[in-house]
Motif scaffolding. Sequence first.
Motif, PDB file in Angstrom:
ATOM      1  N   ASP A 107     -15.234   4.538   8.744  1.00  0.00           N
ATOM      2  CA  ASP A 107     -13.804   4.832   8.710  1.00  0.00           C
ATOM      3  C   ASP A 107     -13.603   6.276   8.266  1.00  0.00           C
ATOM      4  O   ASP A 107     -14.023   6.650   7.171  1.00  0.00           O
ATOM      5  N   ASP A 117      -4.816   9.649   5.363  1.00  0.00           N
ATOM      6  CA  ASP A 117      -5.314   8.295   5.606  1.00  0.00           C
ATOM      7  C   ASP A 117      -4.289   7.422   6.309  1.00  0.00           C
ATOM      8  O   ASP A 117      -4.630   6.373   6.850  1.00  0.00           O
ATOM      9  N   TRP A 118      -3.028   7.833   6.293  1.00  0.00           N
ATOM     10  CA  TRP A 118      -2.002   7.060   6.984  1.00  0.00           C
ATOM     11  C   TRP A 118      -2.121   7.184   8.501  1.00  0.00           C
ATOM     12  O   TRP A 118      -1.575   6.353   9.231  1.00  0.00           O
ATOM     13  N   ARG A 142      -3.371   4.089  10.386  1.00  0.00           N
ATOM     14  CA  ARG A 142      -3.347   2.843   9.616  1.00  0.00           C
ATOM     15  C   ARG A 142      -2.541   1.801  10.382  1.00  0.00           C
ATOM     16  O   ARG A 142      -1.480   2.088  10.934  1.00  0.00           O
ATOM     17  N   GLU A 143      -3.012   0.584  10.378  1.00  0.00           N
ATOM     18  CA  GLU A 143      -2.524  -0.438  11.307  1.00  0.00           C
ATOM     19  C   GLU A 143      -1.014  -0.642  11.248  1.00  0.00           C
ATOM     20  O   GLU A 143      -0.354  -0.745  12.285  1.00  0.00           O
ATOM     21  N   TYR A 175       4.071   8.220  10.168  1.00  0.00           N
ATOM     22  CA  TYR A 175       3.059   9.112   9.585  1.00  0.00           C
ATOM     23  C   TYR A 175       3.445  10.568   9.778  1.00  0.00           C
ATOM     24  O   TYR A 175       3.417  11.367   8.830  1.00  0.00           O
ATOM     25  N   GLU A 229       0.985   2.145  -0.240  1.00  0.00           N
ATOM     26  CA  GLU A 229       1.582   3.396   0.219  1.00  0.00           C
ATOM     27  C   GLU A 229       2.451   4.032  -0.868  1.00  0.00           C
ATOM     28  O   GLU A 229       2.509   5.264  -0.989  1.00  0.00           O
TER      29      GLU A 229
END
Length: 383
Positions: free
Chosen positions: A234, A279-280, A283-284, A291, A343
């Motif tokens: 990742d 990292d956002w 992200r799912e 983002y 978050e």
Amino acid sequence: MTGDQPPRPLAVGDVVAVYSEALGAWTASQVTGIDASAKCAAVLELDWSGPEPSAAANLGNVQPLRLTHHSWGGTLSHCNHAWVLPRSFRVIGSLAPLVTEPSYAYASVWGRGEQLARQRHWDSGSREDWNAPYALTCTAQELAAEHTRSTLRAGVKHLTVHGITRLDCARLVADFPDLTRLSLSGNLGTLTSAAALNRLPLLQGLTIRELFGMDASDCLLPRHVPGVEEVWLDGIPADYAAATRKTWRPHVRHGVQLDVRGARKPEWVAANATNPLRDWDGREHIPRTGYRKAAAQYKATRDAFLAEVTGGEHHGNIAEIGRAFGAALNALDSRLHFIETVEREELFDALDFLVDEVQTAAGRDLTAARTALIEGVDSIRDW
């Protein structure tokens, strides 16, 4: 194999056995449910260990493992896992399910006796935490220390290294040649000589997060590490990600759990080196629009904060900068609903990163400015 069946044959009632490094013996679990839509298997760990069993009947009058250590209070060791049965596990037969209620717990790794080892440690009367003698968790800085290399590497089979800025995999392999599990993480750190990980013949699991410097030629190869059953990547270079997927996807049916996400191109790495919300991206549950706008608002907030600190540091103005940040994220979340507990914490971490960065550039203490910024955010946020 079809899309509604596990890659390795698996059915409710199946008893699976695996060698446990934690116990120095074999242990067993039972599959109590299969969810084709979620591609999950509910797995009940059994209160059993012993020599390698050839059949479920060898286990005797087996019972579920109940956890009473620490604050478990008698909870069954019953958890949902990805339905890929790892290649080191063997189906040894079938029994009527020992429990029929569903499990609501989830974990990525199938249990290999660690919980049973903890429970037996507790049952022996010890109230100290059970620590696997073959596992080492450390920072990259600690790993580089002479005493770590010389005194702790002997017998290490599971190694977790975090906080990596730069790490030479060739040296790591020379220091820890018997690894079965390796987890490496950084913050846009760099791995060099990553192909050397192919010189870990006992390797079963590899995790790499937020590390770069690898290319397609550094990919793990099944012919060198035939026991690998978990590959989790990742935040890694795009060509390394693509090569890993192509190489290992055919081995999923043999019991390899493969999860590769966060593939990044060099341009993304360069553009996001100072973006704490990176990292956002991907992200799912975070829409791409969410983002992009959150990252843009962070940059605007950073620029405004830097300008205010440079121009005189009026705390009323800084509080207003915080309120503008909080209001912008309120508006985003009201439409897209993506700011959850994680978050929210990451947003405050990002503000801390912002202040630390500006404080370093300014060369003076900004504690009061930090307080004003956070108070401004807190005065208006609804996330």
